[in-house]
Write an enzyme that holds these catalytic residues in place. Structure first.
Site, short mmCIF file in Angstrom:
data_model
loop_
_atom_site.label_atom_id
_atom_site.label_comp_id
_atom_site.label_asym_id
_atom_site.label_seq_id
_atom_site.Cartn_x
_atom_site.Cartn_y
_atom_site.Cartn_z
N ASP A 1 51.50 -41.57 -10.59
CA ASP A 1 50.63 -42.65 -10.12
C ASP A 1 51.30 -43.99 -10.40
OD1 ASP A 1 48.36 -43.93 -9.16
OD2 ASP A 1 47.18 -43.61 -10.99
N GLU B 1 54.28 -47.89 -7.22
CA GLU B 1 54.72 -48.78 -6.14
C GLU B 1 55.94 -49.65 -6.53
OE1 GLU B 1 51.09 -46.99 -5.58
OE2 GLU B 1 51.44 -48.46 -7.18
#
Length: 928
Positions: free
Chosen positions: A512, A515
């Site tokens: 997770d 980005e």
């Protein structure tokens, strides 16, 4: 004068200056210049064609007739064909600003809702571009030199470009533009190298010399797929732009975004820059996929992939037209000619790589929440699921299992029993998955947290321009960020996982925040001044800055600067994580990642992020999962029942029914909201959810076979209807239904308070999955009964689905007898297949450790043919054959020539039970 107006084939290229495959062999291998008159003669005709529209255009401007200051050349450009010359956001574009760039300025009414509409500042027909100065033949295609003699308006124009064209296959073309004099950053992605020139391409390629342009046609139809003469090519150091006309408005792909499957070409802009934000329309989301699929008139399809990882935006307009804008790298295009959409996606994956074969348990039901609070509460949920005999393959924990939210730790008080929980899961044929974030806590006393100490010692973190670890803030507080572009980081990541696995033997990993996400903009010290963090042009990213809620673009990584590598961060982490799992467990890895980039299907699946418990979020999950099917990441799903907010019993029931048909099915929930696993609802809702999961588990042999075909050749698993019915224009915008493979139609309820659903049923015979009753559709919208306990599933004529008596885990299901569902076509034929292996070993197909069967029906004879056999197949039996659409009651049924009892119902379903046939043995069954 130079023209960027879309030209016809005949206008753009007189026969004498076409550069086509059939003439390629006869062309000189030496330096070859295109005559200036090649395009010039066409422009005279174009001027005549355009003059016919001039009166109409003039009437649109200034209430009827033009103001004297408007140059006539600007009035020749219809609104829909105005390509934006001033795309900067948050700038009031004035006539002075526009004309300083040499562009046309015509005000128009802005659209409602604050959207961007017709650009006021647009390119005139004679805006300076590149000229094709030379063109040479090569063994694989052509190489050319492009020259720009007048500077454009962004700094550091590159005056000479190298054009490389490779006719890689009959259905794949590779066109690359880069600096002719200096190397530039290119995406470090392994791509196949063509060894010989395509012999019979289904496309033709022409060039315009001045201005330079590409004209690509489909040979069979003459359809122009690309025409880049519609706007100037700009190639500056930090601003690269190329535009094209499109042959239709039916455009898909270009992720990751929330929206309909079919994109609107009404002046919309799609930004590609990985960003941590709850899925919201018009925002750039977690991943970047610069690939589109376009459906042409008549049902043909093609795809375009721009292999570029820099911040990017794609502007769509109703011409129809498309503009690529990126702020680094090169323009490296692959074009896939199909000609049908399934083939386009296969051809795309031949370049980026086919997806990994998941373990069978990955296709079971997964359960998670942030906020269990303890391993004992997690364990109680698992026991409740078992108590109600609700299928579940995997239990997950979110970050609350960690000690202080630090990777590779678990809370010694609240999660003390975690190792025992995992042991219990394994005893019951279940699996355990943990979350990991790439931000490594940096504030622990030296010597107390090995992951940071060792990473610092080995130099494995992203660094500032000053060479020190860049410090941001994520869940554990101040953090450094692992640099997965460094191969040494992969080894450190493995060692950390090995240490943790020795205490908590997890089976899969959920990566997770990759980005990468940062609770600060840039770092604790902000970002330094300079053109990496503040480039001359910033695409329309959320937050208006490349460093918004992530790290500085100027951060240094082993392979390049973060400016170039940002969109690759999730891919590189997934690659390291899959590799580590293989080394730790020796079995197929299971990885689910939030951030993604092309080729990531080779290493991970994806979930659609932090959605909300709302009906519209349930709908948006369908175009989301279908888009990722296009992107070569078939293992995809959304958080069932919604992540944030509080679900309702009705919403969660409907969502569990839909989610049972996500390729990746996980119910996940945030902290401080009521639980939403199936056990907490009323008996009626719980039963409906259980039945949906049992249906999924019964279909695991079919689903697993679909994933094998995805792994082997790039087939999609969850599939838009238009993939199977590309000639049916009614399917082109459908995204409230989908198919599994080519033959199972899923029509979910996506609205509250209803007991029916209207869905499109393509032309042909379809059978109710549960009863076998048929509906013969002419290609129409049909209203279907849909009480709360029912999900509509239909089987397409001509299909054979391998199913199995469901158990509460995939392992339990594997041992049960198979039931083959035969859906006879109108001419009484059917076909299907089954891939079977041990469900977890690496490379079973490649090593020959599998069974593959083909089922066929013709002339009232069902045959099962074993094309490849392994020992696993001897442990499974075929118990039942259900044949839908048998028009006449049979008088007898013969199995391998021996008479067999059977049943036949009025809805034309023939059932033969108690077959007891080994899967490893072929057989035939005939009805008379």
């Amino acid at each position: 004068m130079k023209s960027y107006q879309k030209l016809t084939t005949a206008v753009l290229q007189p026969a004498a200056c076409r550069v086509e495959e059939e003439g390629a062999a006869q062309m000189s291998a030496g330096r070859r210049k295109l005559a200036p008159w090649c395009v010039g003669s066409g422009l005279l005709v174009a001027a005549v064609l355009l003059s016919a529209t001039t009166v109409w255009v003039l009437r649109q401007v200034s209430g009827g007739w033009p103001r004297p200051t408007l140059p006539p050349k600007c009035l020749l450009v219809p609104e829909s064909h105005r390509f934006d010359c001033y795309p900067e956001r948050h700038v009031v574009v004035t006539q002075e600003l526009c004309e300083s760039r040499g562009c046309c300025f015509i005000e128009s009414l802005p659209p409602a809702g604050g959207k961007r509409g017709v650009p006021w500042c647009f390119y005139p027909p004679d805006f300076p571009s590149y000229t094709l100065d030379s063109l040479n033949q090569t063994a694989l295609g052509m190489v050319g030199l492009l020259v720009r003699r007048e500077k454009a308006y962004y700094p550091r124009d590159i005056e000479m470009l190298r054009l490389d064209v490779e006719f890689e296959t009959d259905t794949r073309l590779h066109i690359k533009l880069t600096d002719a004099a200096n190397p530039r950053y290119e995406v470090p992605l392994e791509v196949p190298r063509a060894m010989k020139r395509a012999e019979n391409p289904i496309y033709t390629l022409d060039f315009s010399r001045d201005p330079f342009g590409v004209l690509l046609r489909r040979r069979a139809t003459g359809t122009v797929l690309l025409n880049t003469t519609v706007a100037p090519l700009i190639f500056a150091d930090q601003f690269l732009q190329i535009a094209t006309s499109l042959p239709s408005r039916f455009l898909y792909g270009l992720g990751e975004h929330r929206g309909t499957l079919l994109h609107s070409l009404d002046w919309s802009t799609l930004t590609l820059w990985a960003r941590d934000v709850s899925p919201t329309e018009s925002f750039n989301l977690y991943g970047a996929h610069p690939f589109y699929l376009l459906m042409e008139e008549g049902g043909d399809a093609h795809g375009v992939f721009l292999l570029n990882s820099n911040a990017m935006e794609v502007a769509l307009q109703p011409a129809p037209g498309l503009t690529w804008r990126t702020i680094g790298g090169v323009l490296d295009f692959y074009i896939f000619l199909g000609p049908d959409p399934n083939m386009v996606i296969q051809q795309y994956q031949q370049v980026i790589g086919f997806p990994a074969m998941p373990p069978l348990w990955a296709l079971g039901f997964h359960l998670c929440r942030w906020g269990y609070g303890s391993s004992n509460e997690t364990w109680q949920t698992v026991r409740a699921m078992r108590n109600y005999q609700i299928p579940q393959d995997a239990q997950w924990n979110d970050i609350d299992y960690m000690d202080g939210y630090r990777d590779f730790t678990f809370n010694p008080q609240k999660f003390a029993s975690l190792p025992s929980l995992v042991e219990d899961l394994h005893k019951h044929g279940q699996y355990y998955v943990i979350i990991l974030d790439p931000g490594i806590s940096s504030t622990n006393p030296h010597g107390s947290y090995w992951p940071f100490d060792e990473g610092l010692k080995r130099g494995l973190f992203l660094n500032t321009t000053q060479g020190q670890p860049l410090i941001g803030q994520v869940w554990p507080g101040f953090t450094a960020f692992a640099d997965f572009s460094n191969p040494d980081t992969h080894q450190w990541w493995l060692e950390n996982l090995q240490h943790f696995h020795a205490h908590v033997p997890f089976d899969g990993l959920w990566i997770d925040m990759n980005e990468p996400s940062n609770f600060m903009d840039g770092s604790e010290d902000g970002c330094p001044p300079g053109e990496l963090d503040s480039p001359p042009y910033t695409p329309a990213v959320l937050g208006d800055s490349l460093s918004a809620k992530t790290v500085c673009a100027s951060a240094k990584q082993k392979a390049s600067v973060h400016y170039n590598l940002h969109n690759l961060y999730g891919l590189m982490e997934a690659k390291a994580t899959a590799s580590a799992l293989i080394q730790i467990r020796g079995k197929r890895p299971f990885v689910i990642s939030r951030s993604t980039f092309p080729s990531q299907g080779r290493y991970s699946g994806h979930w659609l992020g932090d959605n909300r418990s709302q009906w519209k979020d349930m709908y948006y999950s369908i175009p989301g999962l279908l888009s990722f099917s296009l992107f070569g990441i078939p293992l995809v799903g959304a958080d069932i029942c919604g992540f944030s907010g509080s679900t309702s019993e009705e919403l969660c029931t409907r969502w569990m029914q839909l989610g049972a048909f996500y390729p990746f099915a996980r119910n996940h929930n945030t902290q401080n909201e009521k639980a939403q696993d199936p056990t907490v609802f009323s008996p009626a809702a719980r039963t409906a959810m259980k039945n949906a999961l049992l249906t999924r588990y019964s279909l695991l042999p079919f689903l697993y076979t679909l994933f094998h075909r995805a792994h082997l050749q790039g087939d999609t698993v969850a599939r838009p209807l238009f993939f199977e019915f590309p000639w049916d224009v009614a399917t082109l915008g459908l995204d409230r239904q989908f198919l599994w493979g080519r033959s199972l139609l899923v029509t979910p309820v996506l609205e509250p308070g209803v007991e029916s659903v209207t869905g499109y049923v393509p032309r042909g015979v379809w059978y109710d999955f549960y009863t076998g009753s048929s509906v013969n559709s002419s290609g129409e919208m049909l209203k279907m009964s849909a009480p709360l306990e029912h999900l509509n599933l239909h089987v397409r004529e001509g299909a054979i689905l391998p199913t199995q008596k469901p158990g509460t885990t995939s392992e339990a299901t594997r041992g049960n007898p198979l039931r083959l569902i035969v859906a006879l076509s109108s001419n009484a034929t059917a076909w299907g297949d089954l891939f079977w292996d041990d469900g977890e070993s690496l490379d079973t197909f490649e090593r020959g450790n599998y069974s593959y069967l083909v089922f066929n029906v013709t002339q009232n004879i069902f045959t099962s043919t074993v094309l490849h056999a392994s020992t696993e197949a001897t442990e499974v039996t075929i118990g039942t054959l259900s044949i839908f659409g048998v028009r006449e009651p049979p008088s007898k049924v013969l199995l391998n020539g021996q008479e067999k009892p059977f049943s036949y119902l009025d809805n034309q379903v023939l059932t033969v039970s108690d077959l007891g046939l080994s899967l490893s043995q072929g057989f035939s069954l005939r009805w008379l």
